[in-house]
Design a protein around this motif. Structure first.
Motif, PDB file in Angstrom:
ATOM      1  N   TRP A 117      -7.447   2.717  -7.871  1.00 36.80           N
ATOM      2  CA  TRP A 117      -6.062   1.999  -8.025  1.00 36.80           C
ATOM      3  C   TRP A 117      -5.854   1.626  -9.633  1.00 36.80           C
ATOM      4  CZ3 TRP A 117      -2.842   3.758  -4.834  1.00 36.80           C
ATOM      5  CH2 TRP A 117      -3.096   4.092  -3.412  1.00 36.80           C
ATOM      6  N   ARG A 155      -5.005   4.917 -11.251  1.00 43.19           N
ATOM      7  CA  ARG A 155      -3.461   5.287 -10.958  1.00 43.19           C
ATOM      8  C   ARG A 155      -2.848   4.427 -11.791  1.00 43.19           C
ATOM      9  NH1 ARG A 155      -3.635   7.005  -4.634  1.00 43.19           N
ATOM     10  NH2 ARG A 155      -5.788   8.356  -4.564  1.00 43.19           N
ATOM     11  N   PRO A 207      -7.047  11.771  -7.935  1.00 38.39           N
ATOM     12  CA  PRO A 207      -6.795  10.907  -6.604  1.00 38.39           C
ATOM     13  C   PRO A 207      -7.602  11.420  -5.459  1.00 38.39           C
ATOM     14  CG  PRO A 207      -4.769  11.250  -7.916  1.00 38.39           C
ATOM     15  CD  PRO A 207      -5.595  12.107  -8.356  1.00 38.39           C
ATOM     16  N   GLN A 222       0.405  -0.490  -7.566  1.00 35.33           N
ATOM     17  CA  GLN A 222      -1.159  -0.082  -7.893  1.00 35.33           C
ATOM     18  C   GLN A 222      -2.067  -1.187  -8.464  1.00 35.33           C
ATOM     19  OE1 GLN A 222      -0.100   3.630  -9.781  1.00 35.33           O
ATOM     20  NE2 GLN A 222       0.083   4.836  -7.730  1.00 35.33           N
ATOM     21  N   ARG A 243       0.867   4.095  -2.938  1.00 33.60           N
ATOM     22  CA  ARG A 243       0.679   5.402  -2.537  1.00 33.60           C
ATOM     23  C   ARG A 243       1.790   6.328  -3.195  1.00 33.60           C
ATOM     24  NH1 ARG A 243      -1.775   4.745   3.531  1.00 33.60           N
ATOM     25  NH2 ARG A 243      -3.989   4.347   2.672  1.00 33.60           N
ATOM     26  N   LEU A 303       0.773  -1.225   0.007  1.00 31.48           N
ATOM     27  CA  LEU A 303      -0.047   0.100   0.093  1.00 31.48           C
ATOM     28  C   LEU A 303       0.822   1.284   0.008  1.00 31.48           C
ATOM     29  CD1 LEU A 303      -2.947   1.334   0.107  1.00 31.48           C
ATOM     30  CD2 LEU A 303      -2.809   1.079   2.629  1.00 31.48           C
ATOM     31  N   GLU A 304       1.863   1.060   0.849  1.00 34.46           N
ATOM     32  CA  GLU A 304       2.903   2.549   0.646  1.00 34.46           C
ATOM     33  C   GLU A 304       3.580   2.684  -0.629  1.00 34.46           C
ATOM     34  OE1 GLU A 304       6.940   3.616   3.044  1.00 34.46           O
ATOM     35  OE2 GLU A 304       5.774   2.058   3.809  1.00 34.46           O
TER      36      GLU A 304
END
Length: 218
Positions: A92, A95, A218, A68, A61, A57-58
């Motif tokens: 996601w 992105r 986003p 993603q 982001r 997740l980090e």
């Protein structure tokens, strides 16, 4: 230092494994195995350690497009550690698509066409499929053929539909090969045969005529 490097390599190895696993799931869906079969595969995925999930997740982001895409597929199907959330999947996928993952454009097209996690918009589906088709996704060619054949979200046009179908068949997409065979039996080879360059030009012009697809902020 070696301990930190080991931990870092372990995280990235897990990101790669998760990404490749969901890529296989995506192929199962696109080749006709269906969502149910793909979901069964997801259920067999070993639990992801909480730390590793947080790291994915980090990375997502932070702009890692593969992370993603992996996260989007996790939300799309759900896993032992991730609750299914089609709307989060859309965010996601968008992105990842913006980051250059062509499979994300393909999956966004599927979601727009079926209204999964967002408002159904088949014109937007066509635009997404076009982006994936530019990167050589045979399934995107096939899905575009269906849209033009039935006039769903795009002007109904048998000639453009046959062009997309022929290109998909040329790329080896099984359903397209089968349907082209049926067309040959129905219409005759001379009525449907044409230069792939001509068909590609026709298909490219069809995509160019579609408006650009705006990503959700986003």
């Amino acid at each position: 230092m070696n301990s930190c490097r080991w931990l870092w390599d372990r995280v990235f190895q897990r990101v790669t494994v998760v990404f490749l696993f969901f890529a296989v799931v995506l192929v199962l869906v696109l080749l006709g195995s269906g969502v149910e079969a793909a979901a069964e595969q997801v259920e067999q995925l070993a639990p992801v350690e909480q730390f590793q999930l947080e790291r994915i997740l980090e990375l997502a982001r932070a702009g890692d497009s593969e992370a993603q895409f992996s996260l989007a597929l996790s939300y799309e199907f759900g896993t032992i550690d991730v609750e299914r959330d089609p709307e989060a999947a859309v965010v996601w996928f968008e992105r990842a698509a913006e980051g250059g993952v062509s499979g994300a454009w393909l999956y966004l097209g599927l979601k727009y066409e079926n209204g999964s996690g967002l408002t159904q918009d088949r014109a937007a589906a066509g635009r997404c499929y076009c982006r994936a088709a530019l990167d050589g996704w045979a399934s995107a060619h096939y899905f575009l053929a269906g849209l033009y054949r039935d006039g769903r979200g795009v002007p109904q046009d048998d000639r453009i539909a046959r062009a997309w179908l022929s290109l998909a068949a040329d790329l080896g997409y099984p359903s397209a090969i089968s349907e082209m065979g049926e067309l040959v039996e129905l219409l005759g080879q001379q009525l449907i045969s044409g230069s792939l360059d001509v068909e590609r030009d026709l298909a490219d012009k069809a995509c160019t005529s579609l408006n650009s697809f705006p990503l959700v902020d986003p």
